[in-house]
Design a protein around this motif. Structure first.
Motif, PDB file in Angstrom:
ATOM      1  N   ASN A  66       0.454  -9.411  11.662  1.00  0.00           N
ATOM      2  CA  ASN A  66       0.302  -8.191  12.449  1.00  0.00           C
ATOM      3  C   ASN A  66       1.621  -7.921  13.173  1.00  0.00           C
ATOM      4  OD1 ASN A  66      -0.381  -6.093  14.068  1.00  0.00           O
ATOM      5  ND2 ASN A  66      -2.208  -7.057  14.944  1.00  0.00           N
ATOM      6  N   LEU A  67       2.272  -6.838  12.791  1.00  0.00           N
ATOM      7  CA  LEU A  67       3.572  -6.529  13.398  1.00  0.00           C
ATOM      8  C   LEU A  67       3.448  -6.123  14.870  1.00  0.00           C
ATOM      9  CD1 LEU A  67       5.194  -4.704  10.362  1.00  0.00           C
ATOM     10  CD2 LEU A  67       6.063  -6.796  11.422  1.00  0.00           C
ATOM     11  N   GLU A 109      -5.474  -7.374   0.268  1.00  0.00           N
ATOM     12  CA  GLU A 109      -4.753  -6.212  -0.285  1.00  0.00           C
ATOM     13  C   GLU A 109      -3.398  -6.654  -0.856  1.00  0.00           C
ATOM     14  OE1 GLU A 109      -4.088  -2.141   1.797  1.00  0.00           O
ATOM     15  OE2 GLU A 109      -2.204  -3.250   1.850  1.00  0.00           O
ATOM     16  N   ILE A 142       3.146   4.349   0.182  1.00  0.00           N
ATOM     17  CA  ILE A 142       4.576   4.591  -0.044  1.00  0.00           C
ATOM     18  C   ILE A 142       5.298   3.272  -0.318  1.00  0.00           C
ATOM     19  CG2 ILE A 142       6.724   5.347   1.084  1.00  0.00           C
ATOM     20  CD1 ILE A 142       4.979   7.360   2.704  1.00  0.00           C
ATOM     21  N   SER A 152       0.845  -1.208   0.000  1.00  0.00           N
ATOM     22  CA  SER A 152       0.000   0.000   0.000  1.00  0.00           C
ATOM     23  C   SER A 152       0.877   1.254   0.000  1.00  0.00           C
ATOM     24  CB  SER A 152      -0.889  -0.022   1.255  1.00  0.00           C
ATOM     25  OG  SER A 152      -1.679   1.135   1.338  1.00  0.00           O
ATOM     26  N   LYS A 212       7.339   8.646  15.795  1.00  0.00           N
ATOM     27  CA  LYS A 212       8.219   8.982  14.675  1.00  0.00           C
ATOM     28  C   LYS A 212       9.487   9.686  15.167  1.00  0.00           C
ATOM     29  CE  LYS A 212       5.750   7.053  11.513  1.00  0.00           C
ATOM     30  NZ  LYS A 212       6.254   5.900  10.753  1.00  0.00           N
ATOM     31  N   THR A 244      -2.158   8.399  -0.372  1.00  0.00           N
ATOM     32  CA  THR A 244      -2.157   7.048   0.206  1.00  0.00           C
ATOM     33  C   THR A 244      -3.350   6.934   1.169  1.00  0.00           C
ATOM     34  OG1 THR A 244      -0.901   7.477   2.240  1.00  0.00           O
ATOM     35  CG2 THR A 244       0.389   7.120   0.224  1.00  0.00           C
ATOM     36  N   PRO A 245      -3.737   5.715   1.560  1.00  0.00           N
ATOM     37  CA  PRO A 245      -4.892   5.568   2.476  1.00  0.00           C
ATOM     38  C   PRO A 245      -4.613   6.058   3.904  1.00  0.00           C
ATOM     39  CG  PRO A 245      -4.396   3.506   1.322  1.00  0.00           C
ATOM     40  CD  PRO A 245      -3.240   4.412   1.072  1.00  0.00           C
ATOM     41  N   VAL A 285       1.499  12.947   2.866  1.00  0.00           N
ATOM     42  CA  VAL A 285       1.378  12.333   1.542  1.00  0.00           C
ATOM     43  C   VAL A 285      -0.109  12.337   1.180  1.00  0.00           C
ATOM     44  CG1 VAL A 285       1.884  10.282   0.165  1.00  0.00           C
ATOM     45  CG2 VAL A 285       3.377  10.896   2.072  1.00  0.00           C
ATOM     46  N   ARG A 317      -7.317   6.349   6.995  1.00  0.00           N
ATOM     47  CA  ARG A 317      -7.161   5.392   8.099  1.00  0.00           C
ATOM     48  C   ARG A 317      -6.951   6.113   9.435  1.00  0.00           C
ATOM     49  NH1 ARG A 317      -3.341   0.892   4.928  1.00  0.00           N
ATOM     50  NH2 ARG A 317      -5.093  -0.094   3.863  1.00  0.00           N
ATOM     51  N   LEU A 359      -0.879  -6.191   6.775  1.00  0.00           N
ATOM     52  CA  LEU A 359      -1.955  -6.773   7.585  1.00  0.00           C
ATOM     53  C   LEU A 359      -2.955  -7.570   6.769  1.00  0.00           C
ATOM     54  CD1 LEU A 359      -3.244  -4.069  10.112  1.00  0.00           C
ATOM     55  CD2 LEU A 359      -2.383  -6.357  10.635  1.00  0.00           C
ATOM     56  N   ASP A 360      -3.324  -7.033   5.599  1.00  0.00           N
ATOM     57  CA  ASP A 360      -4.504  -7.513   4.889  1.00  0.00           C
ATOM     58  C   ASP A 360      -4.121  -8.418   3.717  1.00  0.00           C
ATOM     59  OD1 ASP A 360      -6.739  -7.778   3.302  1.00  0.00           O
ATOM     60  OD2 ASP A 360      -7.398  -5.706   3.562  1.00  0.00           O
ATOM     61  N   TYR A 371       1.451   9.621  17.661  1.00  0.00           N
ATOM     62  CA  TYR A 371       2.031   9.296  16.348  1.00  0.00           C
ATOM     63  C   TYR A 371       3.364  10.017  16.172  1.00  0.00           C
ATOM     64  CZ  TYR A 371       2.775   9.197  11.319  1.00  0.00           C
ATOM     65  OH  TYR A 371       3.341   9.031  10.075  1.00  0.00           O
ATOM     66  N   ASN A 396       8.589   0.217   6.872  1.00  0.00           N
ATOM     67  CA  ASN A 396       7.671   1.252   6.393  1.00  0.00           C
ATOM     68  C   ASN A 396       6.282   1.150   7.038  1.00  0.00           C
ATOM     69  OD1 ASN A 396       6.342   3.028   4.187  1.00  0.00           O
ATOM     70  ND2 ASN A 396       5.355   1.028   3.900  1.00  0.00           N
TER      71      ASN A 396
HETATM   72  N1  LIG Z   1       0.883   9.301   4.428  1.00  0.00           N
HETATM   73  C1  LIG Z   1       1.511  10.256   5.089  1.00  0.00           C
HETATM   74  O1  LIG Z   1       1.077  11.438   5.115  1.00  0.00           O
HETATM   75  C2  LIG Z   1       2.812   9.939   5.794  1.00  0.00           C
HETATM   76  C3  LIG Z   1       3.652  11.008   6.159  1.00  0.00           C
HETATM   77  C4  LIG Z   1       4.833  10.720   6.837  1.00  0.00           C
HETATM   78  C5  LIG Z   1       5.155   9.410   7.139  1.00  0.00           C
HETATM   79  N2  LIG Z   1       4.312   8.390   6.774  1.00  0.00           N
HETATM   80  C6  LIG Z   1       4.666   7.023   7.125  1.00  0.00           C
HETATM   81  O2  LIG Z   1       4.864   6.280   5.938  1.00  0.00           O
HETATM   82  C7  LIG Z   1       4.580   4.901   6.181  1.00  0.00           C
HETATM   83  C8  LIG Z   1       3.646   4.373   5.102  1.00  0.00           C
HETATM   84  O3  LIG Z   1       2.448   5.127   5.142  1.00  0.00           O
HETATM   85  P1  LIG Z   1       1.471   5.258   3.887  1.00  0.00           P
HETATM   86  O4  LIG Z   1       1.128   6.682   3.740  1.00  0.00           O
HETATM   87  O5  LIG Z   1       2.009   4.520   2.734  1.00  0.00           O
HETATM   88  O6  LIG Z   1       0.156   4.563   4.494  1.00  0.00           O
HETATM   89  P2  LIG Z   1      -0.625   3.216   4.086  1.00  0.00           P
HETATM   90  O7  LIG Z   1      -0.900   3.242   2.634  1.00  0.00           O
HETATM   91  O8  LIG Z   1      -1.753   3.124   5.049  1.00  0.00           O
HETATM   92  O9  LIG Z   1       0.435   2.056   4.344  1.00  0.00           O
HETATM   93  C9  LIG Z   1       0.704   1.525   5.622  1.00  0.00           C
HETATM   94  C10 LIG Z   1       1.112   0.083   5.464  1.00  0.00           C
HETATM   95  O10 LIG Z   1       1.464  -0.419   6.759  1.00  0.00           O
HETATM   96  C11 LIG Z   1       0.804  -1.663   6.944  1.00  0.00           C
HETATM   97  N3  LIG Z   1       0.529  -1.872   8.350  1.00  0.00           N
HETATM   98  C12 LIG Z   1      -0.112  -1.037   9.204  1.00  0.00           C
HETATM   99  N4  LIG Z   1      -0.223  -1.602  10.399  1.00  0.00           N
HETATM  100  C13 LIG Z   1       0.341  -2.831  10.315  1.00  0.00           C
HETATM  101  C14 LIG Z   1       0.512  -3.904  11.213  1.00  0.00           C
HETATM  102  N5  LIG Z   1       0.042  -3.847  12.488  1.00  0.00           N
HETATM  103  N6  LIG Z   1       1.141  -5.025  10.785  1.00  0.00           N
HETATM  104  C15 LIG Z   1       1.582  -5.128   9.503  1.00  0.00           C
HETATM  105  N7  LIG Z   1       1.444  -4.136   8.603  1.00  0.00           N
HETATM  106  C16 LIG Z   1       0.824  -3.006   9.006  1.00  0.00           C
HETATM  107  C17 LIG Z   1      -0.493  -1.542   6.174  1.00  0.00           C
HETATM  108  O11 LIG Z   1      -1.012  -2.835   5.906  1.00  0.00           O
HETATM  109  P3  LIG Z   1      -2.526  -3.021   5.364  1.00  0.00           P
HETATM  110  O12 LIG Z   1      -2.671  -2.061   4.202  1.00  0.00           O
HETATM  111  O13 LIG Z   1      -2.577  -4.455   4.971  1.00  0.00           O
HETATM  112  O14 LIG Z   1      -3.424  -2.645   6.476  1.00  0.00           O
HETATM  113  C18 LIG Z   1      -0.024  -0.797   4.937  1.00  0.00           C
HETATM  114  O15 LIG Z   1       0.462  -1.715   3.988  1.00  0.00           O
HETATM  115  C19 LIG Z   1       4.009   4.821   7.602  1.00  0.00           C
HETATM  116  O16 LIG Z   1       5.027   4.433   8.499  1.00  0.00           O
HETATM  117  C20 LIG Z   1       3.595   6.254   7.888  1.00  0.00           C
HETATM  118  O17 LIG Z   1       3.607   6.559   9.257  1.00  0.00           O
HETATM  119  C21 LIG Z   1       3.148   8.633   6.085  1.00  0.00           C
END
Ligand SMILES: NC(=O)c1ccc[n+]([C@@H]2O[C@H](COP(=O)([O-])OP(=O)(O)OC[C@H]3O[C@@H](n4cnc5c(N)ncnc54)[C@H](OP(=O)(O)O)[C@@H]3O)[C@@H](O)[C@H]2O)c1
Length: 262
Positions: A61-62, A38, A14, A12, A156, A190-191, A187, A195, A34-35, A152, A87
Motif C-alpha cells: 500500500n503506497l 490481481e 494504463i 491494471s 493531479k 480501465t477499472p 479513460v 472504483r 495493492l492486490d 482528486y 502511475n
Molecule cells: N482512468 C482514467 O480516466 C484516468 C484519467 C486520467 C488519469 N488517470 C490516472 O491514471 C493512473 C492509472 O489509472 P487507471 O485508469 O489505470 O486505473 P486502475 O486500473 O484502477 O489502476 C490503478 C492502479 O493503481 C494501484 N493502486 C491504487 N491505490 C494504490 C495504493 N494505495 N498502493 C498501491 N497501488 C495502488 C491499483 O492497484 P490494485 O489494482 O491492486 O488495487 C491499480 O493497479 C492513476 O494515477 C489515475 O489517476 C486515470
C-alpha cells in the motif's frame, strides 16, 4: 543490456497497457500494486503472450510511508532502475462535503505524497547511476478545478506542477535524469471509473475519452521524443489547445457538464 522499469499500478489499466508495450521493447518489469491476486493474474496473462518476459510484482500500500523504503531496497537489489512510472492512483467521485475525510486524505497520500516520495527516493539513485527517466501520471483534471473530483483534481494539479518544475530544474542543472508528466483524459476501459463510483459520469463517454492502449502509445511516443509533458488522445489535445483561447466562464461550464452524471 536489459533495462528495468518499476511501474506502480502496473497490474491494471494504463499501467498494464504500458507494461505490455515495455515488454515488447525488452524491458524487465517490477510492479507494485495493492492486490496480490490481481498482480498474479495480470502477470500470468502477460506471460502467456510473452513467455520470456521478466515480471516481478509486490503487493504494497503506497499510502504507507514505509513502502517507499522497501521499494528502493527491492529495486536496488535488482540492479537499479532505468525507468520509474508513478502511475498508481485513484479517484473518489462526489461533492467533497459528501465524501469521507479519510477517503480524500488517502487520495492525497497515494496520488501526491507517495508519488513525491518515490520521485525523491529514486531520483538521486538514477543520477548516481548515470541516468534514467521518471514518468509521473497526472490527468487532464490537473488543468482546471473539477467539481465532483475536487480533491482528486487537486492531487493531479500537484503532480503536474511539481513534475513540470522538477523537469525544468533537472534540465537547467544538466542532470542525466529526465521527468515526463502525462495528462490522460478520461479513460473508458480501465477499472478507475467503477472504483471512483463515477461509471455514469459524462466524461468517460464524451468525445475526449480515450483507452488505456492509446494512453500507453502516447506515453511511449512522448518518451521517445524526449517530451517533458504529454496530453494523451488527439481530441483532448485539440480541446486543450482551444481552451487557451476560451473565456473562463465557458471552460467552467464545460468542465461542470463533463463531470456530471448522465
Ligand atoms: N482512468 C482514467 O480516466 C484516468 C484519467 C486520467 C488519469 N488517470 C490516472 O491514471 C493512473 C492509472 O489509472 P487507471 O485508469 O489505470 O486505473 P486502475 O486500473 O484502477 O489502476 C490503478 C492502479 O493503481 C494501484 N493502486 C491504487 N491505490 C494504490 C495504493 N494505495 N498502493 C498501491 N497501488 C495502488 C491499483 O492497484 P490494485 O489494482 O491492486 O488495487 C491499480 O493497479 C492513476 O494515477 C489515475 O489517476 C486515470
Amino acid at each position: 543490456m536489459t533495462q528495468t522499469a518499476l511501474i506502480s499500478g502496473g497490474s491494471s489499466g494504463i499501467g498494464l497497457a504500458l507494461s505490455e508495450r515495455l515488454l515488447e521493447r525488452g524491458f524487465r518489469l517490477l510492479w507494485v500494486s495493492l492486490d496480490e491476486d490481481e498482480i498474479a493474474h495480470a502477470r500470468q496473462s502477460l506471460l502467456e503472450r510473452h513467455p520470456d518476459a521478466e515480471i516481478e510484482g509486490r503487493a504494497m500500500n503506497l499510502a504507507d510511508p514505509q513502502s517507499v523504503a522497501r521499494l528502493v531496497q527491492w529495486a536496488q537489489g535488482e540492479g537499479g532502475l532505468d525507468l520509474l512510472v508513478n502511475n498508481a492512483g485513484f479517484g473518489v467521485y462526489g461533492p467533497s462535503v459528501s465524501l469521507a475525510v479519510e477517503a480524500e486524505q488517502a487520495m492525497i497520500d497515494v496520488n501526491a505524497r507517495a508519488l513525491h516520495a518515490m520521485t525523491r527516493a529514486f531520483l538521486p539513485l538514477m543520477e548516481a547511476a548515470g541516468g534514467g527517466t521518471i514518468i509521473n501520471i497526472a490527468s487532464n483534471s490537473a488543468f482546471v478545478p473539477t467539481p465532483g473530483l475536487a480533491v482528486y483534481a487537486a492531487t493531479k494539479a500537484f503532480v503536474r506542477h511539481y513534475s513540470n518544475a522538477l523537469s525544468q530544474e533537472l534540465e537547467q542543472s544538466g542532470s542525466p535524469v529526465r521527468v515526463m508528466t502525462v495528462c490522460p483524459s478520461a479513460v473508458s476501459d480501465t477499472p478507475f471509473k467503477e472504483r471512483a463510483a463515477a461509471k455514469d459520469v459524462r466524461t468517460f463517454s464524451s468525445f475526449s475519452a480515450t483507452t488505456a492502449g492509446e494512453v500507453a502509445s502516447d506515453i511511449l511516443k512522448g518518451y521517445d521524443r524526449g517530451a517533458s509533458e504529454v496530453i494523451t488522445g488527439a481530441a483532448m489535445r485539440r480541446a486543450m489547445w482551444l481552451m487557451r483561447f476560451s473565456p473562463a466562464p465557458l471552460v467552467r461550464w464545460l468542465t461542470q457538464r463533463e463531470t456530471q452524471r448522465i
